[in-house]
Design a protein around this motif. Structure first.
Motif, short mmCIF file in Angstrom:
data_model
loop_
_atom_site.label_atom_id
_atom_site.label_comp_id
_atom_site.label_asym_id
_atom_site.label_seq_id
_atom_site.Cartn_x
_atom_site.Cartn_y
_atom_site.Cartn_z
N HIS A 6 -5.76 23.43 7.75
CA HIS A 6 -6.69 24.17 8.62
C HIS A 6 -6.09 25.50 9.09
O HIS A 6 -4.86 25.64 9.16
CB HIS A 6 -6.99 23.32 9.87
N PRO A 7 -6.95 26.46 9.50
CA PRO A 7 -6.43 27.69 10.10
C PRO A 7 -5.73 27.35 11.43
O PRO A 7 -6.05 26.34 12.07
CB PRO A 7 -7.69 28.52 10.37
N HIS A 31 -13.98 27.77 5.04
CA HIS A 31 -13.35 26.53 5.52
C HIS A 31 -14.25 25.84 6.54
O HIS A 31 -14.44 24.62 6.49
CB HIS A 31 -11.99 26.85 6.14
N CYS A 35 -15.49 21.90 7.44
CA CYS A 35 -14.60 21.28 8.43
C CYS A 35 -15.24 21.21 9.82
O CYS A 35 -15.26 22.19 10.56
CB CYS A 35 -13.29 22.06 8.51
N CYS A 38 -12.78 22.05 12.87
CA CYS A 38 -12.55 23.46 13.21
C CYS A 38 -13.82 24.11 13.76
O CYS A 38 -13.74 24.99 14.62
CB CYS A 38 -12.02 24.24 12.01
ZN LIG Z 1 -10.40 22.80 9.69
#
Ligand SMILES: [Zn+2]
Length: 205
Positions: A6-7, A31, A35, A38
């Protein structure tokens, strides 16, 4: 399968604040599509900044401003924006694919970016080596299909990777399908070898 990479919190906060350059925001957006974890984080940052705005001291509005606001409120609401239901990869404004080597193509993404930056899709077939390269600036990457492996682990669809300058690595495509990644790269990469140099030359819009 949920993404495993993840970022960072800093990147998500910058995304929520609209502070990322468009190409880098696009890679984070790719992303976020995959996700939920997130997306929840970004929603929380957006709500927090909304609350911060709401607690700012009130300013005196002139009577004209109030009239203007009331007039706006009486206007019909604009129609909600159309949701584009196509998969992320099909919604990208792509330039034509350019083959770099058998099994390797690159397509620049037609999005605003600084002249020295690159925003592009790179597709590498299983068994093809990717370009060993060094970074002169930040790079964001989200895997769209397929998977690759490098020193940091396995990255498959939805996974996000970021690289800082001076990282010298050579990812390897794993599995049976081509690995397609969306990249935003800041500054010039120092690519080694012919494939690397061609790929980054072709990613130039
Ligand atoms: Zn994520």
């Amino acid at each position: 399968m949920n993404p495993r990479h993840h970022p960072s919190a800093d990147v998500l906060a910058a995304y929520a604040a609209g502070a990322l350059a468009p190409g880098f925001g696009l890679v984070v957006g790719a992303h976020l599509e995959r996700c939920a974890q997130c997306r929840k984080q970004v929603d929380a940052y957006e709500a927090a900044s909304g609350e911060a705005l709401a607690t700012l001291p009130a300013v005196d509005l002139s009577s004209d401003a109030l009239t203007a606001v009331m007039a706006r409120l009486q206007e019909p609401a604009p129609p909600p924006p159309q949701q584009d239901a196509r998969p992320f990869i099909e919604r990208l404004p792509l330039k034509p694919r350019r083959w770099v080597a058998p099994g390797v193509w690159v397509a620049a993404v037609d999005t605003p970016h600084a002249p020295q930056d690159r925003v592009y899709l790179l597709s590498v077939a299983p068994g093809m080596p990717t370009a060993r390269h060094e970074h002169a600036g930040a790079e964001f990457c989200t895997v769209l299909t397929g998977a690759y492996q490098d020193e940091l682990g396995v990255f498959s669809a939805g996974d996000f990777a970021s690289a800082e300058r001076d990282l010298n690595h050579q990812p390897r495509v794993i599995g049976s399908e081509p690995c397609v990644c969306l990249f935003a790269t800041e500054g010039r990469l120092k690519a080694h070898g012919l494939i690397g140099r061609l790929a980054f030359a072709f990613a130039d819009v």
